[in-house]
Design an enzyme around this catalytic site. Structure first.
Site, PDB file in Angstrom:
ATOM      1  CB  THR A  40     106.512  87.240  57.182  1.00 32.51           C
ATOM      2  OG1 THR A  40     106.506  86.475  55.970  1.00 32.51           O
ATOM      3  CG2 THR A  40     105.081  87.434  57.645  1.00 32.51           C
ATOM      4  CG  HIS A  45     109.023  83.056  49.162  1.00 36.02           C
ATOM      5  ND1 HIS A  45     107.965  82.395  48.569  1.00 36.02           N
ATOM      6  CD2 HIS A  45     108.617  83.324  50.425  1.00 36.02           C
ATOM      7  CE1 HIS A  45     106.971  82.258  49.423  1.00 36.02           C
ATOM      8  NE2 HIS A  45     107.331  82.821  50.563  1.00 36.02           N
ATOM      9  CG  HIS A  48     105.582  85.967  47.959  1.00 39.94           C
ATOM     10  ND1 HIS A  48     106.741  86.061  48.699  1.00 39.94           N
ATOM     11  CD2 HIS A  48     104.575  85.897  48.856  1.00 39.94           C
ATOM     12  CE1 HIS A  48     106.443  86.058  49.989  1.00 39.94           C
ATOM     13  NE2 HIS A  48     105.135  85.963  50.110  1.00 39.94           N
ATOM     14  CE  LYS A  82     104.743  79.645  57.771  1.00 38.97           C
ATOM     15  NZ  LYS A  82     106.111  79.336  57.364  1.00 38.97           N
ATOM     16  NE  ARG A  86     102.463  82.919  59.020  1.00 32.71           N
ATOM     17  CZ  ARG A  86     103.027  82.643  57.852  1.00 32.71           C
ATOM     18  NH1 ARG A  86     104.264  83.037  57.617  1.00 32.71           N
ATOM     19  NH2 ARG A  86     102.370  81.970  56.927  1.00 32.71           N
ATOM     20  CD  GLN A 171      93.221  86.448  53.982  1.00 32.07           C
ATOM     21  OE1 GLN A 171      94.133  86.091  54.696  1.00 32.07           O
ATOM     22  NE2 GLN A 171      92.929  85.822  52.850  1.00 32.07           N
ATOM     23  CG  ASP A 192      98.213  78.560  51.841  1.00 31.16           C
ATOM     24  OD1 ASP A 192      97.803  79.262  50.895  1.00 31.16           O
ATOM     25  OD2 ASP A 192      99.284  78.796  52.423  1.00 31.16           O
ATOM     26  CE  LYS A 227     105.723  76.512  50.924  1.00 31.16           C
ATOM     27  NZ  LYS A 227     105.458  77.135  52.223  1.00 31.16           N
ATOM     28  CE  LYS A 230     110.957  76.280  52.496  1.00 29.20           C
ATOM     29  NZ  LYS A 230     111.154  77.456  53.357  1.00 29.20           N
ATOM     30  CB  THR A 231     118.192  76.512  47.857  1.00 29.13           C
ATOM     31  OG1 THR A 231     118.433  77.592  48.784  1.00 29.13           O
ATOM     32  CG2 THR A 231     117.297  77.025  46.736  1.00 29.13           C
TER      33      THR A 231
END
Length: 405
Positions: A40, A45, A48, A82, A86, A171, A192, A227, A230-231
């Site tokens: 996506t 990131h 992953h 989510k 998306r 899936q 999740d 989480k 994140k920056t």
């Protein structure tokens, strides 16, 4: 010690479908398992990366990983975790992102001599006949049971599209297809994904009358449940063009003390005895553990050379030693000397906008070296530069070096 014991000791394991059977299986046999990655974005990131660490531990124990690129499932979008649907991606974007994922994964997983496989579910999902799929696969899914799944329950108030409702079937079908093609008997994923993994294992048992297993690993969160990864610029990407090795290093160097031991266990291969020793350091000494964490994770993602450069840059800025050449650097035209500082910082993308720069100045968060900038109309003059270089600081620890072309 079996690989399951290793994963448990390091804090990966959250849920298992059949714990005793899985423990015996992983100890006595070499299995094929898979983890899926929906492309996506155009880079993996740090979330992953946790999955790839699981894969690496499993591969080191002799098990065969399948990295499944979700070229088909990304067309629908996973509703798990989510609050909203998306963004729909084009086929071209998904294909491009999938190719980027492949290149990054090859740095962590050994694909030589069939030791691991990389497949794309677009190969079997995009050409399915929908009516045949419903009759063959959909008949085994209970809507009542699906609606109790956490990934759907949290979306019911805002609305869940029928498009997304199909994701669990797709899936589950992936797991069935990999079982038939590659004798894949286990799916792993973030916690999740538990409901989706259960659906796939159950589908194999119904269709093939043989066992299939699932295991979820912890999501990367801080000690207070937020989480991680994140920056101020967004996600912590594994692509050096999106998150520089220096910024990547600094993220881990600056994490909370309470998160150090957990991250050392999950994101490095350091022995657990050393992880516990470093995690037990107190007060100023915990900074030693943070430096080791930052170096080890950066080395895994970007290689030892970039990790060395990032470490040297941090030492130059915060320890008074090292090489400033490795600090994140941008250049600008000499014609801009005499312009407002915020204009220069905006043009070099050190700050995203002038309004953001003004807020930064008003809040006392912008510095030239150690001197605070208090005037949003401050003029950048040539005499501020030393050896054609000027150090800009945002907040306590966010440094950039600007040089004149």
């Amino acid at each position: 010690m079996s690989v399951l014991d290793i994963l448990k000791e390091r804090g990966f394991v959250q849920q298992l479908t059949h714990e005793d059977e899985i423990a015996e299986l992983l100890a006595k046999e070499k299995i094929t398992f898979y983890i899926g990655f929906d492309p996506t974005a155009d880079s993996l990131h740090v979330g992953h990366f946790l999955g790839m660490m699981v894969m690496a531990h499993m591969q080191q124990a002799g098990h065969r990983p399948i990295c499944l690129i979700g070229g088909g499932t990304a067309m629908v979008g996973d509703p798990s975790g989510k609050a909203d649907m998306r963004k729909m991606l084009t086929i071209e974007d998904i294909q491009h992102n999938g190719e980027r994922f492949k290149k990054q994964m090859q740095r962590f997983i050994d694909f030589s001599d069939g030791k691991a496989l990389m497949l794309n579910n677009a190969e079997w999902l995009l050409d399915l006949n929908y009516v045949e799929f419903l009759r063959d696969i959909g008949v085994h899914f209970s809507v009542n049971r699906m609606l109790t799944a956490e990934c759907f329950k949290q979306r019911m108030d805002k609305g869940l599209s029928f498009l997304e409702f199909n994701y669990m079937l797709m899936q589950g079908y992936d797991f069935l297809e990999l079982n038939r093609r590659c004798n894949c008997i286990m799916q792993m994923g973030g916690d999740d994904q538990w409901s989706n993994i259960l659906a796939g294992a159950d589908l194999i048992r119904r269709k093939e009358s043989k066992p299939a297993y699932g295991l979820t690993f912890t999501l990367l969160t801080t000690s207070d449940g937020r989480k991680m990864g994140k920056t101020e610029k967004g996600a912590l990407w594994l692509d050096a063009a999106k998150t520089s090795p220096y910024d990547f290093y600094q993220y881990w160097r600056n994490i909370d003390d309470a998160d150090v031991e957990k991250c050392l266990a999950l994101l490095t291969f350091l022995p657990m005895e050393e992880v516990r020793r470093l995690g037990g350091l107190k007060d100023k000494e915990i900074n030693i553990a943070k430096q080791i964490l930052a170096y080890e994770v950066t080395k895994l993602i970007h290689g030892p050379d970039e990790a060395d450069k990032a470490k040297q840059a941090a030492e130059a800025l915060f320890g008074g030693a090292g090489n400033l050449e490795n600090v994140p650097t941008v250049s600008f035209s000499a014609e801009m000397i005499g312009s407002k500082l915020l204009d220069v910082l905006t043009s070099t993308k050190i700050i995203p906008s002038k309004s953001e720069g003004r807020r930064l100045v008003q809040q006392g968060g912008l510095y030239i070296g150690d001197a605070k900038v208090s005037d949003p109309d401050f003029i950048l003059s040539a005499d501020l530069f030393e050896n054609n270089s000027l150090l800009i600081r945002k907040g306590k620890k966010n440094y950039h070096r600007i040089i004149i072309e």
